[in-house]
Design an enzyme around this catalytic site. Structure first.
Site, PDB file in Angstrom:
ATOM      1  N   CYS A   1       7.991  -8.887 -13.578  1.00 15.35           N
ATOM      2  CA  CYS A   1       6.856  -9.776 -13.271  1.00 15.35           C
ATOM      3  C   CYS A   1       5.503  -9.084 -13.320  1.00 15.35           C
ATOM      4  O   CYS A   1       4.643  -9.477 -14.115  1.00 15.35           O
ATOM      5  CB  CYS A   1       7.067 -10.403 -11.904  1.00 15.35           C
ATOM      6  SG  CYS A   1       8.606 -11.311 -11.815  1.00 15.35           S
TER       7      CYS A   1
ATOM      8  N   LEU B   1       0.843  -1.196   0.000  1.00 17.24           N
ATOM      9  CA  LEU B   1       0.000   0.000   0.000  1.00 17.24           C
ATOM     10  C   LEU B   1       0.882   1.251   0.000  1.00 17.24           C
ATOM     11  O   LEU B   1       0.469   2.292   0.488  1.00 17.24           O
ATOM     12  CB  LEU B   1      -0.929  -0.002   1.223  1.00 17.24           C
ATOM     13  CG  LEU B   1      -2.081  -1.015   1.183  1.00 17.24           C
ATOM     14  CD1 LEU B   1      -2.902  -0.926   2.476  1.00 17.24           C
ATOM     15  CD2 LEU B   1      -2.995  -0.778  -0.028  1.00 17.24           C
TER      16      LEU B   1
HETATM   17  C1  UGA Z   1       6.997  -9.856  -7.556  1.00 22.67           C
HETATM   18  C2  UGA Z   1       6.220 -10.535  -6.420  1.00 22.67           C
HETATM   19  O1  UGA Z   1       6.265  -9.722  -5.248  1.00 22.67           O
HETATM   20  C3  UGA Z   1       6.791 -11.890  -6.110  1.00 22.67           C
HETATM   21  O2  UGA Z   1       5.991 -12.538  -5.121  1.00 22.67           O
HETATM   22  C4  UGA Z   1       6.801 -12.752  -7.393  1.00 22.67           C
HETATM   23  O3  UGA Z   1       7.397 -14.003  -7.189  1.00 22.67           O
HETATM   24  C5  UGA Z   1       7.577 -12.021  -8.484  1.00 22.67           C
HETATM   25  O4  UGA Z   1       6.996 -10.731  -8.704  1.00 22.67           O
HETATM   26  C6  UGA Z   1       7.506 -12.886  -9.707  1.00 22.67           C
HETATM   27  O5  UGA Z   1       6.410 -13.072 -10.238  1.00 22.67           O
HETATM   28  O6  UGA Z   1       8.531 -13.488 -10.085  1.00 22.67           O
HETATM   29  P1  UGA Z   1       9.310  -8.487  -7.724  1.00 22.67           P
HETATM   30  O7  UGA Z   1       8.993  -8.266  -9.160  1.00 22.67           O
HETATM   31  O8  UGA Z   1      10.692  -8.898  -7.342  1.00 22.67           O
HETATM   32  O9  UGA Z   1       8.339  -9.634  -7.095  1.00 22.67           O
HETATM   33  O10 UGA Z   1       9.015  -7.118  -7.005  1.00 22.67           O
HETATM   34  P2  UGA Z   1       8.064  -6.514  -5.860  1.00 22.67           P
HETATM   35  O11 UGA Z   1       8.843  -6.345  -4.622  1.00 22.67           O
HETATM   36  O12 UGA Z   1       6.790  -7.248  -5.746  1.00 22.67           O
HETATM   37  O13 UGA Z   1       7.785  -5.057  -6.463  1.00 22.67           O
HETATM   38  C7  UGA Z   1       7.188  -4.877  -7.743  1.00 22.67           C
HETATM   39  C8  UGA Z   1       6.966  -3.408  -8.054  1.00 22.67           C
HETATM   40  O14 UGA Z   1       5.914  -2.884  -7.258  1.00 22.67           O
HETATM   41  C9  UGA Z   1       8.187  -2.512  -7.783  1.00 22.67           C
HETATM   42  O15 UGA Z   1       8.329  -1.596  -8.857  1.00 22.67           O
HETATM   43  C10 UGA Z   1       7.813  -1.792  -6.502  1.00 22.67           C
HETATM   44  O16 UGA Z   1       8.430  -0.535  -6.395  1.00 22.67           O
HETATM   45  C11 UGA Z   1       6.317  -1.666  -6.674  1.00 22.67           C
HETATM   46  N1  UGA Z   1       5.599  -1.490  -5.392  1.00 22.67           N
HETATM   47  C12 UGA Z   1       5.592  -2.484  -4.461  1.00 22.67           C
HETATM   48  C13 UGA Z   1       4.917  -0.317  -5.147  1.00 22.67           C
HETATM   49  O17 UGA Z   1       4.889   0.612  -5.983  1.00 22.67           O
HETATM   50  N2  UGA Z   1       4.233  -0.179  -3.965  1.00 22.67           N
HETATM   51  C14 UGA Z   1       4.199  -1.151  -3.029  1.00 22.67           C
HETATM   52  O18 UGA Z   1       3.554  -0.961  -1.977  1.00 22.67           O
HETATM   53  C15 UGA Z   1       4.901  -2.336  -3.276  1.00 22.67           C
END
Ligand code: UGA
Length: 413
Positions: free
Chosen positions: A227, A217
């Site tokens: 991903c 959030l």
């Molecule tokens: C994501 C999932 O979290 C993993 O569970 C999954 O295994 C992986 O994709 C995959 O399918 O292989 P990841 O891509 O490493 O993992 O990154 P995240 O930490 O989930 O973040 C993704 C994006 O969302 C980032 O750009 C991050 O900055 C953004 N984000 C995340 C937000 O803008 N707000 C948030 O509150 C959380």
């Protein structure tokens, strides 16, 4: 086994070819019981259970490209069974059924298949592997599922045993839901800006409801990475191919596109035309603790700023400079102070921890104008104000520089 010889060579020499905290040590500690190869023959001579972890990038139509998965299956089929193929790659629902039907049609009944999707986050992959929220195992045959489950003995987590299509769907649904949470909070942030509310407090107040939960959030400039954008698109496409229009995901994707561009609006609001203005980007990777630039917001943002006529400089702890193919016309610096020198504005794009402890007074002094857009609501507005900044976040009340000698923040408007 990997077809990339350079990667295999590096791993053999004990070098990890990607940036993943802790992986080099883990590899060194286990060097005696792990070997690397570029040869299917060598691999299949010794192995019965095969984890497939190839990439499934998006095609121009938004479908997942399964050519690498297909290649692996073909290579395995050529060499015969008995084998158990465990699919870790994110594949569209129905892939397992199709692969098995093809194998059966070719008379290969002794090559069996289990879907075991991965939920690792880049930058936290080891932790996520050793202490997962759950392990999902989808099998056609009970005994295959049992065999894969046995491999995870010692890892404490709920095990979800299910059918293959359901396991495939769990992976897409989980990523799509997390993306939806992010686009949702980003829209709440945009409304907060219009009505004078603070999205950080809204998120906290919402997240304490255990049905909602506090994670994912954090409002910002949108989600990136290899991903979420790909999987949301692929699920939308998969639904469409099956005759269902997934309206919600269409909005999730659009909100995410627009969110990156809103930063440009914030800069223009303050600076007027961006032509000839210098804008410094702090952080380029799609999130901290990775060197991954895939679908990073910085790429779109830099291109937008360049097309507005701005001069763009940047610093990222893991993206080396002074030039980078993904950032044509952008000057990359080896430290943050270099990037912000003489800048009219800075944008925090990636929440690298080291930005929290930057000497922001020195940054303000180096800039032409101490104006910062915090694209991740990462920094403390009061501290930035005290350092002399006009600070604008995403869905948070902006602050002006504190009068000299005063530590507190003056809230705008
Ligand atoms: C994501 C999932 O979290 C993993 O569970 C999954 O295994 C992986 O994709 C995959 O399918 O292989 P990841 O891509 O490493 O993992 O990154 P995240 O930490 O989930 O973040 C993704 C994006 O969302 C980032 O750009 C991050 O900055 C953004 N984000 C995340 C937000 O803008 N707000 C948030 O509150 C959380």
């Amino acid at each position: 086994m990997d077809i990339d010889a350079a990667k295999v060579q590096a791993l053999r020499a004990g070098r990890v070819p990607i940036y993943e905290p802790g992986l080099d040590k883990l590899l060194a500690d286990n060097a005696a019981r792990i070997s690397f190869s570029t040869s299917y023959d060598e691999l299949l001579e010794e192995s019965r259970i095969l984890f497939v972890a190839v990439d499934t990038p998006p095609t121009p139509s938004g479908d997942a490209d399964l050519s690498r998965v297909q290649r692996v299956v073909d290579e395995v089929a050529q060499r015969g069974g008995p084998r158990l193929v465990v699919m870790k790659s994110t594949v569209p629902v129905g892939t397992g059924e199709r692969v098995v039907a093809d194998l059966e049609a070719a008379g290969m009944r002794d090559i069996t298949y289990v879907s075991n999707p991965e939920f690792l986050r880049e930058g936290a992959a080891i932790e996520d592997f050793l202490a997962p929220d759950r392990i999902v195992i989808g099998a056609f045959r009970e005994e295959d599922g049992d065999e894969v489950e046995a491999l995870y003995r010692g890892v404490e987590a709920p095990i979800v045993r299910t059918s293959v299509p359901t396991a495939e769907m769990i992976k897409y649904a989980a990523n799509a839901f997390l993306s939806t949470k992010i686009s949702f909070i980003n829209e709440i942030a945009n409304v907060c800006e219009a009505v004078g509310a603070d999205v950080r407090e809204v998120a906290r107040g919402m997240g304490l409801d255990h049905r909602i939960g506090p994670h994912f959030l954090n409002a910002g400039i949108g989600f990136g990475g290899s991903c979420f954008p790909k999987d949301v698109q692929a699920l939308k496409q998969l639904a469409g191919n099956s005759g269902y229009h997934f309206q919600l995901l269409t909005a999730v994707i659009e909100v995410n596109h627009l969110q990156k561009r809103r930063v440009v609006g914030k800069l223009k609001e303050r600076l007027g035309s961006l032509r000839g203005k210098r804008v410094a980007l702090l952080g380029l990777t799609f999130k901290p603790h990775t060197d991954d630039l895939r679908e990073a917001a910085s790429i779109v943002l830099a291109a937008r700023l360049r097309s507005e006529g701005a001069e763009v400089t940047a610093f990222d702890p893991l993206v080396p400079g002074p030039k980078h193919v993904q950032f044509p016309g952008v000057r990359l610096f080896a430290d943050a102070l270099g990037a912000v020198r003489e800048a009219d504005a800075a944008v925090l794009v990636t929440e690298w921890p080291e930005f929290a402890t930057l000497d922001w007074k020195a940054v303000a002094g180096a800039m032409r104008e101490p104006f910062l857009v915090d694209g991740r609501n990462f920094l403390d507005p009061a501290a930035l104000s005290a350092a002399g900044f006009t600070y604008v976040g995403i869905g948070v009340p902006p602050v002006t520089p504190a009068p000299v000698g005063q530590a507190g923040a003056a809230t705008l408007g």
